[in-house]
Design an enzyme around this catalytic site. Structure first.
Site, short mmCIF file in Angstrom:
data_model
loop_
_atom_site.label_atom_id
_atom_site.label_comp_id
_atom_site.label_asym_id
_atom_site.label_seq_id
_atom_site.Cartn_x
_atom_site.Cartn_y
_atom_site.Cartn_z
N GLU A 87 8.63 3.62 -5.36
CA GLU A 87 8.84 4.88 -4.65
C GLU A 87 10.15 5.53 -5.11
O GLU A 87 11.18 4.86 -5.25
CB GLU A 87 8.91 4.60 -3.14
CG GLU A 87 9.21 5.82 -2.29
CD GLU A 87 9.28 5.50 -0.80
OE1 GLU A 87 9.24 6.45 0.00
OE2 GLU A 87 9.36 4.30 -0.43
N LYS A 174 3.65 12.18 -0.24
CA LYS A 174 3.72 11.38 0.98
C LYS A 174 3.46 12.28 2.19
O LYS A 174 4.14 13.28 2.38
CB LYS A 174 5.10 10.73 1.08
CG LYS A 174 5.25 9.65 2.13
CD LYS A 174 6.63 9.01 1.99
CE LYS A 174 6.79 7.80 2.88
NZ LYS A 174 8.12 7.16 2.69
N CYS A 208 4.93 3.68 0.76
CA CYS A 208 5.72 3.00 1.78
C CYS A 208 4.97 2.97 3.11
O CYS A 208 3.83 2.54 3.17
CB CYS A 208 7.10 3.64 1.89
SG CYS A 208 8.37 2.51 2.54
#
Length: 367
Positions: A87, A174, A208
């Site tokens: 990430e 995200k 994540c």
């Protein structure tokens, strides 16, 4: 599986340095990788995959791209066909920073910190994307890269996908930043939840803690995901439980890549401060311990988790094992109950402003 440690040498600027290998070649006479023999059907393809566990060169995007190129080339020399980076590898994960924010107030120092972070981000498309595409094409690998994307003055935590011919396939933004991430990153929408069908399998990614969102996972499973990439910043032991669960739930391979960072991998104080913990840290203090891992559809750990340092963590993926797993449990197939439970995904771009004149021009071109 194969875990290849990186050297201790870290690159902190874009100043040219002598050619070096960040991942030294193993010194042994045996095979470079230990084969993962799952006893699968010989007709099912096997894919060699690598997750990169390494730190960003913070506030120095050109140097980070240089580091990424060396790591990608080393993984390709080991025979990898798919390489997954952590990430926010390009642009950096601002661990420990609060950007000067408290409820009702933003400090001048925090605003300057955001300006520098914004300057380290990349445009998509843009020259850095072109360079990443060229890297993938040169190394002939599929590349999944975590970046900080700059769209005007809003930043997004994004994953970029490239094929082995050097083509940019697309991106995933995200959709739900976690905690204080929400003060620096925008929110992705349903238009960037792709799964790409490739000769080495159907590839997608979640970033994540959005991996903990069951509806997002279900949307990805419904697209036929086979190789589930999970770039992360979470190095806690409990992360491994989430990754194993996803592999079992989705009947897919899970490839989780995290950074391994020490305090010295970030700018020194007072330029950069780890809020609340700076006084306790030394330059060698580990601030993100990695834990990168590769897990099979049966929940077996094929490589990792690694908490020892920067490394290339690799395994062979027997895609025939996916059918075995789906025979037991197919969450959007024979184990679904759509007449009881169903999901609607709004996968169109969510734009805050739409100009009718642009729509009219589009309609005119189709007449």
């Amino acid at each position: 599986m194969q875990t290849s440690p990186l050297t201790d040498k870290q690159i902190h600027s874009s100043t040219p340095e002598p050619e070096m290998s960040l991942v030294p070649a193993p010194q042994h006479d045996g095979p470079l990788f230990a084969e993962v023999d799952m006893g699968g059907d010989a007709s099912a393809p096997t894919v060699r995959a690598t997750v990169v566990q390494a730190s960003t060169v913070f506030y120095d995007t050109p140097a980070t791209l240089d580091k990424a190129e060396r790591l990608l080339a080393e993984a390709a020399r080991y025979g990898s066909q798919l390489v997954v980076f952590p990430e926010a590898f390009i642009g950096g994960y601002p661990r420990g920073s609060n950007f000067g924010v408290t409820v009702g107030n933003r400090t001048a120092r925090g605003k300057e910190e955001f300006r520098k972070y914004h300057a380290s981000a990349i445009d998509v498309p843009g020259p850095e994307v072109d360079r990443l595409a060229a890297m993938a094409g040169k190394c002939k690998v599929y590349l999944v890269m975590g970046v900080i994307e700059r769209d005007g003055y809003t930043l997004y935590c994004t994953v970029l996908f490239f094929d082995s011919q050097g083509r940019f396939l697309g991106k995933h933004r995200k959709i739900m930043p976690t905690a204080l991430e929400r003060i620096i990153w925008g929110f992705g929408d349903g238009s960037t939840i792709p799964v790409f069908e490739t000769p080495i399998g159907k590839i997608g990614a979640a970033i994540c803690w959005e991996n903990r969102m069951p509806l997002l996972r279900t949307a990805m499973y419904a697209k036929g995901l086979e190789i589930y990439c999970a770039p992360t910043a979470d190095s806690r032991d409990v992360w491994q439980a989430s990754m194993t669960h996803i592999a079992l739930e989705g009947g897919c391979f899970v490839l989780s890549a995290n950074q391994f960072c020490r305090r010295k991998d970030y700018p020194p104080p007072p330029e950069y401060l780890f809020s609340g913990t700076e006084e306790e840290l030394t330059p060698d203090s580990v601030v993100c311990a990695g834990g990168s891992v590769i897990i099979s559809p049966s929940g077996a750990i094929l490589a990792g988790p690694n908490y020892d340092g920067e490394a290339l963590i690799s395994a062979d993926l027997d895609l025939g094992e996916i059918a075995w797993a789906k025979f037991d449990f197919d969450v959007v197939g024979h184990y679904s109950r759509p007449e009881v439970l169903s999901l609607i995904v709004r996968d169109h771009p969510a734009k805050p402003v739409t100009f009718t004149s642009a729509s009219e021009k589009t309609e005119d071109t189709h007449k």
